[in-house]
Design an enzyme around this catalytic site. Structure first.
Site, PDB file in Angstrom:
ATOM      1  N   ASP A 464       0.866  -1.148   0.000  1.00  0.00           N
ATOM      2  CA  ASP A 464       0.000   0.000   0.000  1.00  0.00           C
ATOM      3  C   ASP A 464       0.923   1.223   0.000  1.00  0.00           C
ATOM      4  OD1 ASP A 464      -2.212   1.603   0.452  1.00  0.00           O
ATOM      5  OD2 ASP A 464      -1.858   1.578   2.607  1.00  0.00           O
ATOM      6  N   GLU A 573      -7.708  16.079   6.836  1.00  0.00           N
ATOM      7  CA  GLU A 573      -8.550  17.141   7.386  1.00  0.00           C
ATOM      8  C   GLU A 573      -7.827  17.891   8.473  1.00  0.00           C
ATOM      9  OE1 GLU A 573     -12.321  15.851   8.751  1.00  0.00           O
ATOM     10  OE2 GLU A 573     -13.217  16.013   6.769  1.00  0.00           O
ATOM     11  N   PHE A 614     -18.422  12.200   3.886  1.00  0.00           N
ATOM     12  CA  PHE A 614     -17.634  11.691   2.780  1.00  0.00           C
ATOM     13  C   PHE A 614     -18.074  10.259   2.476  1.00  0.00           C
ATOM     14  CE2 PHE A 614     -14.269   8.890   1.479  1.00  0.00           C
ATOM     15  CZ  PHE A 614     -13.822   9.513   0.352  1.00  0.00           C
ATOM     16  N   ASP A 886      -6.783  -2.245   2.935  1.00  0.00           N
ATOM     17  CA  ASP A 886      -5.769  -3.234   2.582  1.00  0.00           C
ATOM     18  C   ASP A 886      -6.112  -4.620   3.105  1.00  0.00           C
ATOM     19  OD1 ASP A 886      -4.184  -1.171   1.501  1.00  0.00           O
ATOM     20  OD2 ASP A 886      -3.575  -0.632   3.521  1.00  0.00           O
TER      21      ASP A 886
END
Lengths: 1183, 354
Positions: A464, A573, A614, A886
């Protein structure tokens, strides 16, 4: 949003979409419980087309209302009514597997799941038949009993520890609202195990939550409570949970409070909760933000009161506590092949014996009646025969008996030895100081205990990016506002005069300071109401407002100063809010209804009218803010490709184009980008939205889908404000680690959700990509294009291969000789390739490339890519990642490694090994993996050899006993042989021996290839070992045999000689192969020989055994000692000679490295002249 | 640098706030350093350098060859007379039916043999009988005994495992029970040199440990060889088992199908060319299974009896070690390799050098 993790992940975090398939709630509790041992957020089969199936499932689920069958009814503050039907679990937990009574049967049942144990059990049972009694009863059962006992003791100890922690957990106390007592209703301490569903519980700050509860009240007037979920998912930041307005208005002592909660059945989705509550006839919907879960802690909230809805084993944390799925190592799979071969050998030996026995019986048929050593006739007048059933049966019995005698050919102790060795190896991996991560204070974790040796054979690493290669510590770097790029000169950090907020006489300052661009600061402060300044201000207002960050004020030693600590789930954020604060837009306070932002020194209150969380379909989030000037503004931020779809292109096209250029520039610097847009809502628009929003948010099912639709409706025609660039720093040592892995012959593939440009630039900065590489990029939007791209790619790789072949005219393994190729492919193309016939072509291209970079891939696509390699080759794959996205990849790969980083513990929970940093992978694979593989491979071969030598020795003797399967060695010695006489040294060597030092292994990563090529365990080695075995057994048997031929030697004495000889020989054999002798090795090796001698002496000191005192007699003769010496030398000479010749004249890399280690200083001068690696490349410019 | 500042700010601010902060480095999980846990115990790392290999082979040769020579010499010093008498002791007319001859209890089975002493034999001279093809290690046979019964009189009825020679027809236990005792060897030998008897000492031929601890002093033979099937020698019922040394010797079952058992010791020296007359009673029936019987007179050396094998084996091993040492030296000189030279590492070898 296509980033590795959702950028704007709000609280509560929606589960990543493709992982989501929260199955439709099933009516059948059996079906539900059957699934409990699997982690449910992982779909079983990889589905490349993201989300489509999940969506339909969710919709199907949402169509249904919670029927009474489907739901549990919890009467608030009425536990007796709630529990009327006794269907809900109490709050006591039991993680222990066994009770005192069930331990024996259950543990035995579980242990006999191993086929090998059944084999030994069958043999032991056979031996109990009187006709077949080869060993005494005790002796035959002993080895199996020993192995079972060791495992049982281990299990019992582990279970006892679980019971103990259960007792502690159950004995904790919580305040529970007692019924109307003398002093009115009040909270009284109750032990956790006595808490029942329906009871009202009060939790004080920093207390753990005893069961899953729906919040009713909190100390905060708006009903907010902060919880820390570190025990649940490992995330250390605070999350906000809310009590519903309807309950807040009631009095805390529950006077006159009646109502019930109808909620779904217990399930393991820790991010989902569907329920509704009826209070005074009003129906209120409840969702994940209204529930606090067992295992969490209340923080920054003085107290919270809630009603228990799930207790004990039905809590989400308990439903989620299952271990990692068990895997079987490659070596063990291969070992089974050789075990089968050995079984074949065993059967052959048995057949030989029984056939010969048959021939012998036939030839001596006439003599059997009276010959003194057989005498089948009990007496001359009597026709009955003693223990004789005819030749046929006799042959059959001989066959079974020979299986019993030679059973040890299949090494029973190997299984337990392997477990112990892995345990020891795990111990050293966990204790390795170089695998300790200072930053997260985490040690290496071994979650799977049976694949240690796989770490030494990895050929593919799937990594990843975010959080794995990078630190996942976001830092705001630059912004493009209104088409102007502000990434220029960085000023020093803002001084005391800026970026703070004054409250009375107090200074509040953000905890983290971010460098600011002076030009931008000037623009903000003096921009006036002109368009440019206005836009800039709105840009930062959007950054400060459009998020779910919770500001916490932290005291400092100076009472006038306070620090603002931003807590949020998404590091992006947090970075953006800190950046806004640095530019003078300080988010100061957040409640459920409004936020307070200090705008350039002026405190303003903004009402948060709506928030669209989101989600990975929209890839953006938005807030609707009521500003102090009575306007209503919609701020949206999201990924560029999602945002440009909803931005009004008719106006400010030049700004949009400029922003796009900047975005491209940012992402090619490796920055994570976000686009920010806004729109002012008219009254009518707002009203429309509000009614739709309220309707949607009170629906019980399908709420998510409806809310998405509402959000999509309002998020349109946006003005572009600008874009931000956030840097995600590379973790320490990543380029070096990747370089090492590459030298070790491991292909590193990066699978990321990031944009292609970002991925490529990170690829350069971590040295995955180099400037001399030829890049093949596949970005296609249809299947035909994909096919064409792949065909082109194949042609290209072929051409390049031919070119380098032509240039070199030889094929060598060195990468420097040929043009390296990199494949870069994106998730959209993968949709058309994975699980179609194009997979094969992708496989061809990908394996021809040195580097593969997949960008914008969904979690299940990650798993699909791992499967692409895993299913088509024998190569071992390893997946490493840190986030929930993942998980599927980690579980798909042969070895899954979790990074315990910023993103929670889901990856760790699903992994086989967990650690703190990517760079530890080098140590893990190159050092520990190498060691583990070498040791384990050798140990398996050695165990085969060790037992086979013994069996062959018995076999030769059987040939001289009229094939009657007598053993000269006492039955106790043959039983103890593999469990005591020779067990310890192999375990010690398996744990402690190291062929090379850590330093050497890290210096020459190429040494790792030995494991990839399976050099230490293969069929050839096995056959060689077996040939050696036969020779050694011949030496052991025939040297004493010939020396004592025609002598008065008795069976027991000769048996003792053979026992000692075989034990000495196998230990010397091991000793010759030990690389590193420390005191433990010495002690175990020589100790074992001494222990054997002692055992033999003890056995020969028992007067009722036929061999009484033999050893003393035989030890007194010189011949005995000469024989032992002769056997040892004669047995070892071929092996020693072979070893010496191959090590010197055909040295393996490992051998040379060992010599280098020992004599390295002599050759230092020459060593330095040899370039260790021709791989070099210019450092790509990056920040 | 920004990170550092942030970290320091975090460090300074933690511990305040809501009263409990995350104190840095609080109970760090860093593994404690020890040589053991880091696998850095001092260790010896032997490597087979050519010097080592050659010296080891040479050393083994140097040790083994002399031992081989000494063993061979010892074996040659042993004087052994072997007389194979079983077929010779059958009267000419009975050679076709040896078994019947043996089973006929009425015939006198005395037989006289003359042995020639080839070399001087110093006392003690051991007298052995050797049986060939007699599987004293047959599973049915070795199991057919009961050691408890042999040890103590109280356990006389303990006859488990003694099948088929357990009890008499009326059920009383046989002491000693089992096939081994039943098949006790019963040929006897007496020796004469000229007209003079040569005494054979039959005391002390068994292991002292057996006499003292394995065969009871208070255990007397009972019901032994009373059945219709006589296997071998009878025992004197008035002598305790611990005194029945022939039985004790016999009960130490031989390891191999060809074996010798000690019959007694001659405690006078025999000269070369002496002639010894042996009068033997050929009682033991080995004819039913084609067994051979031999009478052996032998001196011993420190190595035991006459056996050249050990010497030859040591010479062979020693010799091959010398050969290997030489071979290794030659190959080493022809094709030397520098130890630990990184240019031999597979990835450093030049592609054209293959």
């Amino acid at each position: 949003m296509a980033q590795d993790r959702p950028l704007l992940d709000p609280s509560p975090r929606p589960p990543p979409a493709p992982l989501l398939p929260e199955p439709p709630i099933r009516l059948d509790p059996a079906a539900r419980s059957a699934r409990v041992d699997r982690i449910s957020f992982v779909a079983d089969t990889p589905v490349p087309r993201r989300g489509s199936r999940a969506d339909s499932d969710r919709l199907a689920a949402s169509q249904r209302e919670l029927s009474d069958d489907d739901a549990r009814l919890v009467y608030i503050n009425d536990p007796s009514r709630t529990n009327e039907r006794f269907e809900f679990a109490g709050n006591s937990i039991r993680t222990g597997k066994y009770s005192v009574l069930t331990f024996l049967p259950r543990n035995l049942f579980e242990q006999f799941h191993r086929v090998a144990y059944i084999y030994f059990l069958v043999i032991a049972v056979l031996n109990q038949l009187p006709q077949l009694a080869v060993f005494g009863r005790g002796a035959s059962v002993l080895p199996l009993a020993f192995v079972l006992l060791v495992t049982a003791v281990k299990d019992a100890y582990e279970d006892w520890r679980r019971h103990r922690s259960d007792r502690i957990e159950n004995g904790r106390t919580a305040s529970v609202l007692a019924g109307a007592g003398a002093g009115g209703r009040q909270f009284q301490p109750v032990r956790w195990k006595d808490i029942r569903v329906g009871e009202i519980i009060r939790i004080a700050a920093n207390e753990s939550i005893p069961c899953d509860m729906v919040l009713l009240f909190t100390s905060d007037p708006t009903g907010v409570a902060y919880v820390q979920t570190i025990n649940l998912d490992g995330e250390s930041n605070l999350k906000t949970r809310y009590a519903k307005q309807e309950t807040l208005s009631k009095s805390v002592d529950m006077e006159g409070f009646t109502g019930f909660i109808r909620c779904e059945r217990p399930n393991r989705n820790i991010y989902g909760f569907h329920a509704n509550m009826e209070i005074d006839g009003r129906k209120v919907s409840l969702g994940p933000p209204n529930i606090v879960l067992r295992g969490c802690e209340i923080k920054n909230t003085a107290w919270a009161v809630g009603v228990a809805v799930y207790a004990g084993t039905e809590t989400k944390v308990m439903l989620n506590s299952s271990g990692a799925p068990s895997k079987r190592s490659r070596l063990e799979t291969h070992m089974n092949r050789e075990t089968l071969l050995l079984s074949g050998l065993l059967i052959t030996l048995c057949l030989v014996v029984c056939v010969l026995a048959g021939v012998w019986l036939r030839n001596h048929k006439d003599e059997l009646d009276y010959s003194p050593y057989f005498r089948k006739r009990a007496s001359p007048d009597d026709d009955s025969s003693y223990n004789y059933y005819g030749i046929g049966m006799q042959i059959f019995f001989t066959l079974l008996m020979s299986v019993i005698v030679f059973q040890i050919m299949i090494p029973i102790s190997l299984y337990i030895s392997m477990e112990l060795v892995r345990l020891g190896q795990a111990y050293f991996m966990i204790r390795d100081a170089s695998l300790y991560d200072e930053a997260s204070n985490s040690r290496f974790q071994c979650r799977a205990l049976n694949i240690n040796e796989d770490l030494g054979q990895i050929k593919y690493v799937f990594s990843d990016k975010t959080g794995t290669l990078t630190e996942n510590k976001m830092e705001f770097q630059c912004a493009s506002i209104n088409g102007v790029d502000y990434s220029g000169g960085k000023a020093s950090l803002p001084g005391d005069g800026e970026a703070y907020s004054v409250v009375g006489d107090q200074f509040w300052r953000p905890k983290l300071l971010v460098k600011t661009d002076p030009q931008l600061v000037r623009l903000l402060r003096s921009g006036g109401e002109r368009g440019e300044g206005m836009r800039a201000r709105e840009f930062f207002l959007a950054l400060a407002a459009c998020n779910t960050i919770v500001p916490l004020t932290v005291e400092t030693p100076d009472p006038k100063r306070k620090l603002i600590d931003y807590q949020g789930e998404s590091p992006d954020e947090v970075a953006l809010v800190y950046a806004a604060a640095a530019y003078g837009f300080v988010l100061v306070e957040r409640t459920s209804g409004h936020i307070v932002i200090d705008v350039l020194g002026e405190r303003l209150r903004f009402d948060v009218l709506g928030l669209h969380e989101f989600d990975s379909d929209r890839k953006r989030m938005s807030v609707i803010i009521g500003c102090p000037d009575k306007t209503v503004k919609l701020f949206v931020k999201g990924a560029d490709n999602s945002m440009f779809g909803v931005i009004e292109r008719s106006i400010n096209l030049d700004i949009i184009q400029a922003t796009e250029t900047h975005l491209h520039a940012y992402s090619s610097l490796g920055l994570r980008t976000l686009v920010i847009g806004m729109r002012e809502l008219s009254r009518a628009e707002f009203d429309d939205w509000q009614s739709a929003y309220e309707k949607a948010s009170t629906t019980l099912f399908g709420r998510g889908g409806l809310l998405r639709a509402v959000a999509a409706n309002v998020e349109c025609n946006l003005h572009i404000l600008g874009a931000s660039g956030i840097e995600d720093k590379l973790q320490q040592g990543v380029p070096e680690a990747i370089e090492s892995l590459r030298q070790a012959g491991i292909k590193v593939w990066v699978l990321t959700g990031d944009k292609q440009e970002t991925a490529i630039s990170i690829g350069y900065s971590c040295k995955l990509l180099t400037s001399e590489m030829t890049q093949i990029v596949i970005n296609s939007h249809s299947k035909d294009y994909c096919r064409k791209s792949l065909e082109d790619a194949i042609a290209m790789t072929d051409r390049l291969a031919a070119m380098s072949l032509g240039a070199q005219n030889t094929i060598t393994g060195t990468e420097s000789q040929r043009v390296p190729i990199a494949l870069i492919i994106d998730g959209t193309s993968l949709v058309y390739i994975l699980e179609t016939e194009l997979e094969e072509e992708l496989f061809k291209v990908a394996t021809a490339c040195d580097v593969v970079l997949c960008c914008r891939v969904a979690p299940l696509q990650k798993a699909g890519i791992v499967a692409l390699i895993k299913n088509r080759t024998d190569d071992m794959t390893l997946a490493i990642g840190d986030g929930a996205n993942d998980v599927s990849m980690i579980q798909m790969a042969d070895v899954g490694v979790g990074i315990s980083g910023q993103e929670g513990r889901q990856a760790v929970m699903a992994s086989d090994f967990a650690m703190g940093q990517f760079r530890f992978l080098v140590t893990l694979l190159l050092v520990h993996g190498h060691w583990n593989y070498q040791r384990m491979a050798y140990m398996i071969l050695y165990n085969f050899y060790r037992n086979a030598v013994f069996v062959f020795m018995l076999f030769w003797y059987v040939l001289y006993t009229a094939f009657s399967l007598t053993t000269a060695i006492t039955e106790w010695s043959s039983v103890l042989y593999s469990v005591i006489y020779t067990a310890l040294p192999t375990i010690v060597v398996g744990i402690l021996d190291k062929d090379l030092s850590r330093k050497t292994l890290l210096k020459y990563p190429q040494l790792y290839g030995s494991g990839q090529r399976e050099e230490r365990y293969n069929l050839k080695l096995f056959i060689l070992t077996m040939m050696d075995t036969v020779w050694q057994s011949l030496a052991i048997f025939f040297i004493p045999f010939l020396a004592y031929r025609h002598s008065t030697i008795d069976g027991s004495s000769l048996g003792d000689i053979w026992t000692l000889a075989v034990v000495i020989l196998v230990n010397i054999h091991l000793a010759l192969d030990v690389f590193r002798w420390n005191w433990i090795t010495h002690a175990s090796m020589w100790g074992c020989i001494v222990a054997t001698a002692i055992c033999v002496i003890i056995i020969d000191s028992i007067p009722v055994l036929p061999g009484y005192w033999s050893i003393y007699h035989v030890m007194g003769t010189g011949l005995f000692w000469l024989l032992l010496l002769g056997i040892t030398v004669a047995g070892m000479v071929p092996r020693f000679a072979m070893k010496a010749f191959t090590e010197y004249f055909m040295p393996s890399d490992i051998q040379i490295a060992r010599e280098l280690e020992k004599f390295g200083n002599l050759n230092e001068a020459t060593a330095s002249e040899i370039p260790m690696s021709t791989f070099s490349q210019p450092q790509q410019g990056f920040i | 640098m920004m990170n550092n500042l942030g970290a320091s700010a975090a460090g300074s601010s933690s511990g305040s706030g809501s009263g409990e902060g995350s104190a840095p480095r609080r109970n760090s999980k860093r593994p404690k350093y020890s040589k053991f846990t880091q696998q850095e115990l001092p260790a010896c790392k032997p490597i087979l350098t050519p010097q080592w290999v050659i010296s080891v082979f040479t050393l083994v040769g140097i040790i083994f060859v002399p031992i081989g020579v000494i063993s061979l010499m010892a074996s040659h010093d042993v004087v052994e007379i072997v007389d194979w008498y079983d077929s010779a002791c059958i009267p000419q007319n009975m050679t076709n039916d040896k078994v019947a001859y043996m089973q006929n209890a009425a015939t006198d089975k005395t037989c006289t043999r003359t042995l020639k002493v080839l070399k001087n034999m110093d006392q003690p001279i051991y007298v052995y009988y050797q049986l060939d093809n007699f599987y004293q290690n047959h599973r049915r046979y070795v199991k057919s005994r009961n050691d408890a019964q042999l040890r103590s009189a109280d356990e006389a009825s303990e006859t488990s495992g003694c099948d088929p020679e357990k009890t008499t027809a009326d059920g009383s236990p046989i002491v000693p029970c089992g096939l081994i005792a039943w098949s006790l060897f019963n040929d006897t030998y007496s020796f004469k040199q000229g007209n003079e008897n040569v005494m054979v000492n039959k005391k002390g031929i068994s292991w002292k440990s057996d006499r003292d601890h394995k065969f009871g002093k208070d255990v007397y033979p009972k019901n032994f060889q009373n059945g219709s099937l006589i296997g071998g020698a009878k025992l004197d019922p008035n002598k305790s088992l611990s005194e029945q040394e022939d039985l004790i010797v016999w009960m130490r079952t031989a390891a191999l199908p060809t074996f010798r058992k000690l019959y007694g010791k001659i405690e006078v020296d025999l000269k070369a060319n002496d002639s010894i007359t042996v009068t033997l009673k050929n009682n033991y029936n080995t004819y039913s299974f084609n067994g051979k019987k031999k009478l052996v007179l032998s001196t011993t050396s420190w190595l035991g009896g006459k056996n050249d094998f050990l010497g030859i084996a040591y010479l062979t091993v020693g010799g091959s070690c010398f050969f290997l040492a030489a071979a290794f030296t030659v190959v080493y000189l022809v094709k030397p390799r520098k130890l630990g030279d990184p240019s031999y590492l597979s990835w450093n070898r030049s592609p054209l050098g293959y």
